[in-house]
Design an enzyme around this catalytic site. Sequence first.
Site, mmCIF file in Angstrom:
data_model
loop_
_atom_site.group_PDB
_atom_site.id
_atom_site.type_symbol
_atom_site.label_atom_id
_atom_site.label_comp_id
_atom_site.label_asym_id
_atom_site.label_seq_id
_atom_site.Cartn_x
_atom_site.Cartn_y
_atom_site.Cartn_z
ATOM 1 N N LYS A 177 0.905 -1.281 0.129
ATOM 2 C CA LYS A 177 -0.015 0.081 0.061
ATOM 3 C C LYS A 177 0.820 1.114 -0.001
ATOM 4 C CE LYS A 177 -3.912 -2.393 2.316
ATOM 5 N NZ LYS A 177 -4.565 -2.401 3.741
ATOM 6 N N TYR A 195 -12.140 -2.893 -3.482
ATOM 7 C CA TYR A 195 -12.527 -3.070 -2.214
ATOM 8 C C TYR A 195 -14.248 -3.015 -2.258
ATOM 9 C CZ TYR A 195 -8.087 -2.561 0.517
ATOM 10 O OH TYR A 195 -6.852 -2.532 0.788
ATOM 11 N N ARG A 239 -1.331 -14.824 3.945
ATOM 12 C CA ARG A 239 -1.926 -13.926 4.834
ATOM 13 C C ARG A 239 -1.168 -14.233 6.246
ATOM 14 N NH1 ARG A 239 -6.561 -10.889 4.286
ATOM 15 N NH2 ARG A 239 -7.575 -11.673 5.879
ATOM 16 N N ASN A 288 -1.831 0.058 7.392
ATOM 17 C CA ASN A 288 -1.200 -1.432 7.714
ATOM 18 C C ASN A 288 -0.361 -2.017 6.605
ATOM 19 O OD1 ASN A 288 -3.311 -1.944 5.967
ATOM 20 N ND2 ASN A 288 -4.436 -3.388 7.451
ATOM 21 N N HIS A 293 -1.573 -5.655 1.538
ATOM 22 C CA HIS A 293 -2.839 -6.264 1.165
ATOM 23 C C HIS A 293 -2.606 -7.660 0.578
ATOM 24 C CE1 HIS A 293 -6.711 -7.515 -0.476
ATOM 25 N NE2 HIS A 293 -6.000 -7.835 -1.604
ATOM 26 N N GLU A 351 -9.132 -10.641 -8.022
ATOM 27 C CA GLU A 351 -8.213 -9.338 -7.662
ATOM 28 C C GLU A 351 -6.886 -9.541 -8.897
ATOM 29 O OE1 GLU A 351 -9.023 -8.902 -2.880
ATOM 30 O OE2 GLU A 351 -7.066 -9.785 -3.433
HETATM 31 P P1 ADP Z 1 -7.423 -7.262 5.385
HETATM 32 O O1 ADP Z 1 -6.946 -6.423 4.440
HETATM 33 O O2 ADP Z 1 -6.521 -7.941 6.626
HETATM 34 O O3 ADP Z 1 -8.067 -8.493 4.532
HETATM 35 P P2 ADP Z 1 -10.051 -6.443 5.579
HETATM 36 O O4 ADP Z 1 -10.556 -6.863 4.271
HETATM 37 O O5 ADP Z 1 -11.096 -6.561 6.552
HETATM 38 O O6 ADP Z 1 -8.619 -6.679 5.956
HETATM 39 O O7 ADP Z 1 -10.044 -4.806 5.310
HETATM 40 C C1 ADP Z 1 -9.381 -4.268 4.248
HETATM 41 C C2 ADP Z 1 -8.521 -3.180 4.766
HETATM 42 O O8 ADP Z 1 -9.511 -1.955 5.006
HETATM 43 C C3 ADP Z 1 -7.712 -3.299 5.869
HETATM 44 O O9 ADP Z 1 -6.489 -3.886 5.440
HETATM 45 C C4 ADP Z 1 -7.506 -1.932 6.497
HETATM 46 O O10 ADP Z 1 -6.356 -1.042 5.715
HETATM 47 C C5 ADP Z 1 -8.890 -1.296 6.335
HETATM 48 N N1 ADP Z 1 -9.426 -1.524 7.317
HETATM 49 C C6 ADP Z 1 -10.272 -2.560 7.978
HETATM 50 N N2 ADP Z 1 -10.743 -2.278 9.149
HETATM 51 C C7 ADP Z 1 -10.792 -0.869 9.243
HETATM 52 C C8 ADP Z 1 -10.970 -0.241 10.280
HETATM 53 N N3 ADP Z 1 -11.726 -0.489 11.313
HETATM 54 N N4 ADP Z 1 -10.836 1.188 10.130
HETATM 55 C C9 ADP Z 1 -10.010 1.631 9.345
HETATM 56 N N5 ADP Z 1 -9.526 0.917 8.185
HETATM 57 C C10 ADP Z 1 -9.900 -0.490 8.179
#
Ligand code: ADP
Length: 168
Positions: free
Chosen positions: A29, A69, A105, A132, A135, A146
């Site tokens: 990211k 997304y 993951r 974070n 992805h 994707e």
């Molecule tokens: P992952 O990326 O671990 O698969 P998700 O698909 O649940 O997680 O969410 C996608 C992305 O959305 C996360 O990696 C994070 O950057 C963001 N995200 C998820 N939950 C939150 C939240 N509560 N607040 C802000 N950003 C979030």
Amino acid sequence: YYLVQRRNKEAIRHSTKKEKMEQTFIMIKPDGVQRGLVGEIICRFEKKGFYLKGLKFITVDQSFAEKHYADLSAKPFFAGLVEYIISGPVVAMIWEGKGVVATGRTIIGATNPAASAPGTIRGDFAIDIGRNVIHGSDSVESARKEIALWFPEGPVNWQNSLHPWIYE
Ligand code: ADP
């Protein structure tokens, strides 16, 4: 020497027959790019033994990020998430290997870096859930979707010559 050669040949035959290869979509990211983590992240996937099958360094626009997304469009953080993903260039990749979706993951760590274990990418390099760093597809089915979205041209077709040294 001949015995070693024969064993190598057998190893190649076995490993190419037995392994069910999987592909996953991994994206560094914008925060990961800005923080200079591109090399470190690629290194972890490479050293593990996964094969790089696609790589591009691009900035995506809002409608593309919303497509990526789409499953999260009802979430309260959706707008902020899209803004974050389009805020700078990202590194989009296809990685291949046995169980690479789930293991990818594991290498990445839990979504919220506060809960991700040390030794994982998020555990080592991130603090906030909205920053974070990386992805990774959450299932074989989302990986397929994707990869089709980010790499309509498909993966790069090549064979890693180390294959029999990574797979039994
Ligand atoms: P992952 O990326 O671990 O698969 P998700 O698909 O649940 O997680 O969410 C996608 C992305 O959305 C996360 O990696 C994070 O950057 C963001 N995200 C998820 N939950 C939150 C939240 N509560 N607040 C802000 N950003 C979030």
